[in-house]
Design a protein around this motif. Structure first.
Motif, PDB file in Angstrom:
ATOM      1  N   LEU A   1     -49.026 159.754  99.075  1.00  0.00           N
ATOM      2  CA  LEU A   1     -49.523 161.121  99.223  1.00  0.00           C
ATOM      3  C   LEU A   1     -50.743 161.159 100.130  1.00  0.00           C
ATOM      4  O   LEU A   1     -50.861 162.040 100.998  1.00  0.00           O
ATOM      5  CB  LEU A   1     -49.863 161.705  97.854  1.00  0.00           C
ATOM      6  CG  LEU A   1     -48.701 161.882  96.870  1.00  0.00           C
ATOM      7  CD1 LEU A   1     -49.181 162.563  95.597  1.00  0.00           C
ATOM      8  CD2 LEU A   1     -47.561 162.664  97.494  1.00  0.00           C
TER       9      LEU A   1
ATOM     10  N   LEU B   1     -50.921 164.887 101.390  1.00  0.00           N
ATOM     11  CA  LEU B   1     -50.255 165.690 100.382  1.00  0.00           C
ATOM     12  C   LEU B   1     -50.998 165.576  99.054  1.00  0.00           C
ATOM     13  O   LEU B   1     -51.645 164.562  98.765  1.00  0.00           O
ATOM     14  CB  LEU B   1     -48.811 165.232 100.187  1.00  0.00           C
ATOM     15  CG  LEU B   1     -47.861 165.402 101.375  1.00  0.00           C
ATOM     16  CD1 LEU B   1     -46.526 164.718 101.090  1.00  0.00           C
ATOM     17  CD2 LEU B   1     -47.650 166.883 101.694  1.00  0.00           C
TER      18      LEU B   1
ATOM     19  N   ASP C   1     -47.791 169.165  95.710  1.00  0.00           N
ATOM     20  CA  ASP C   1     -46.866 169.341  96.828  1.00  0.00           C
ATOM     21  C   ASP C   1     -45.513 168.672  96.572  1.00  0.00           C
ATOM     22  O   ASP C   1     -44.574 168.841  97.371  1.00  0.00           O
ATOM     23  CB  ASP C   1     -47.458 168.764  98.115  1.00  0.00           C
ATOM     24  CG  ASP C   1     -48.698 169.515  98.567  1.00  0.00           C
ATOM     25  OD1 ASP C   1     -48.718 170.754  98.429  1.00  0.00           O
ATOM     26  OD2 ASP C   1     -49.646 168.857  99.046  1.00  0.00           O
TER      27      ASP C   1
ATOM     28  N   HIS D   1     -41.025 168.356  99.338  1.00  0.00           N
ATOM     29  CA  HIS D   1     -41.027 166.904  99.236  1.00  0.00           C
ATOM     30  C   HIS D   1     -40.599 166.446  97.844  1.00  0.00           C
ATOM     31  O   HIS D   1     -40.799 167.144  96.849  1.00  0.00           O
ATOM     32  CB  HIS D   1     -42.429 166.345  99.520  1.00  0.00           C
ATOM     33  CG  HIS D   1     -42.866 166.482 100.933  1.00  0.00           C
ATOM     34  ND1 HIS D   1     -43.410 167.644 101.438  1.00  0.00           N
ATOM     35  CD2 HIS D   1     -42.821 165.592 101.978  1.00  0.00           C
ATOM     36  CE1 HIS D   1     -43.708 167.474 102.728  1.00  0.00           C
ATOM     37  NE2 HIS D   1     -43.360 166.244 103.075  1.00  0.00           N
TER      38      HIS D   1
END
Length: 344
Positions: free
Chosen positions: A242, A247, A251, A311
């Motif tokens: 991440l 991210l 997310d 994602h």
């Protein structure tokens, strides 16, 4: 965009399952498990498994490969590489399962290799190799990854973990072809620890296959030491992925894992503070544990409910021990029903 940064597209998994269904209750009765083991097996969240009676692992691999080649409209002769995630008990010593599959599907020009030794996580090693080939070998555009699961011992119950089913899946990884697929493989990471190398094993030398038994060398090591270590590894792997792609945990629209048991899913949800995608429990109930096949079919089935651009994290582990996480992004490809082939 250079070859090193070109996106890698992941196709839907072409899966193949034997047509023989073994309901869990009948399997437990047939294997004459001790009372405590019977209670454990019935509490795993598994309703049935498939049984590939009379079929070899390469038979399963060929059927799955043909399923995904048909679904994606790919000629086997156009494959640049074929990577076979090897089973735990090859049909012959010194022979090549990977080139046998190559010959049977007609992938005559493909670079071929078997990938194994990491249990369920071997499919993650195959993805790493496939990505390296697509981004590092001039002209490489299509790599087929095939994984199988077939119980090596007579008993399908693997204490204290799960029940083993038979099946296979294949996925086509492409780069620079413009071909559609439900996911882009954004990034991946994999770690191993040899301290657990033979935690689960089969003593096979000088024993007929009918006497093979899957053994856990230390159940406390599996249920406590390895569980604690795995929680730390997944937390670190996921944070690394991440952070590398800017991210946040919020997310991630879907968290996927391999299918061991309902209690394992509950453990990971509490340990990592996430919700495991419902498709994992559904496939666990229908097929049991399919080794390296699990994450492929779970990822494919989860795609139908994910919005384009979102994602997912695909987490995979093995008691050898090995851990991996894939970060994938849902593409805008319109989903059709994924290939699910059955029968001989």
């Amino acid at each position: 965009m250079t070859a090193a940064t070109a996106p890698v597209t992941v196709s839907r998994a072409g899966a193949w399952y034997p047509d023989t269904v073994r309901p869990l209750e009948k399997l437990v009765d047939r294997e004459q498990l001790p009372e405590s083991r019977q209670r454990h097996a019935r509490a795993l969240g598994i309703d049935s498994v498939r049984s590939a009676d009379g079929l070899t692992e390469s038979d399963l691999a060929v059927r799955a490969a043909e399923a995904v080649l048909s679904e994606t409209g790919t000629d086997a002769a156009s494959l640049d590489a074929l990577l076979l995630v090897q089973g735990r008990a090859p049909q012959y010593l010194m022979a090549s399962e990977a080139t046998r599959v190559q010959h049977r599907i007609g992938a005559h020009r493909a670079l071929v290799s078997g990938v194994g030794e990491l249990g369920c996580v071997s499919v993650s090693a195959a993805f790493s190799l496939a990505t390296g080939l697509l981004r590092g070998m001039p002209g490489f555009r299509r790599v087929l990854v095939v994984a199988t699961s077939k119980a090596a011992a007579q008993s399908r119950y693997r204490p204290p973990m799960t029940v083993i089913g038979d099946g296979a899946a294949a996925v086509l990884l492409t780069s620079g072809t413009g071909e559609a697929g439900p996911f882009e493989l954004v990034d991946q990471t994999l770690r191993t620890d040899g301290a657990f190398a033979d935690l689960f094993r089969i003593d096979y030398r000088d024993l007929p296959s009918g006497d093979w038994v899957e053994e856990c060398a230390s159940e406390p090591d599996y249920t406590f030491r390895l569980a604690v270590r795995s929680r730390k590894e997944f937390a670190a792997l996921n944070a690394e992925l991440l952070r590398s792609h800017a991210l946040a945990p919020a997310d991630i629209a879907s968290h996927l894992m391999q299918n061991l048991s309902g209690s394992a899913f509950s453990f990971w949800e509490e340990a990592l503070g996430v919700t495991i995608d419902p498709v994992c429990r559904r496939n666990l109930a229908r097929y049991g544990h399919l080794g390296p096949v699990d994450v492929l079919i779970n990822m494919t089935d989860a795609a139908e409910s994910l919005a384009p651009g979102t994602h997912a994290l695909v987490m995979n582990s093995s008691p050898v021990a090995a851990w991996s996480s894939w970060l994938v992004r849902r593409t805008t490809e319109a989903m059709s029903k994924p290939p699910r082939m059955e029968g001989r």
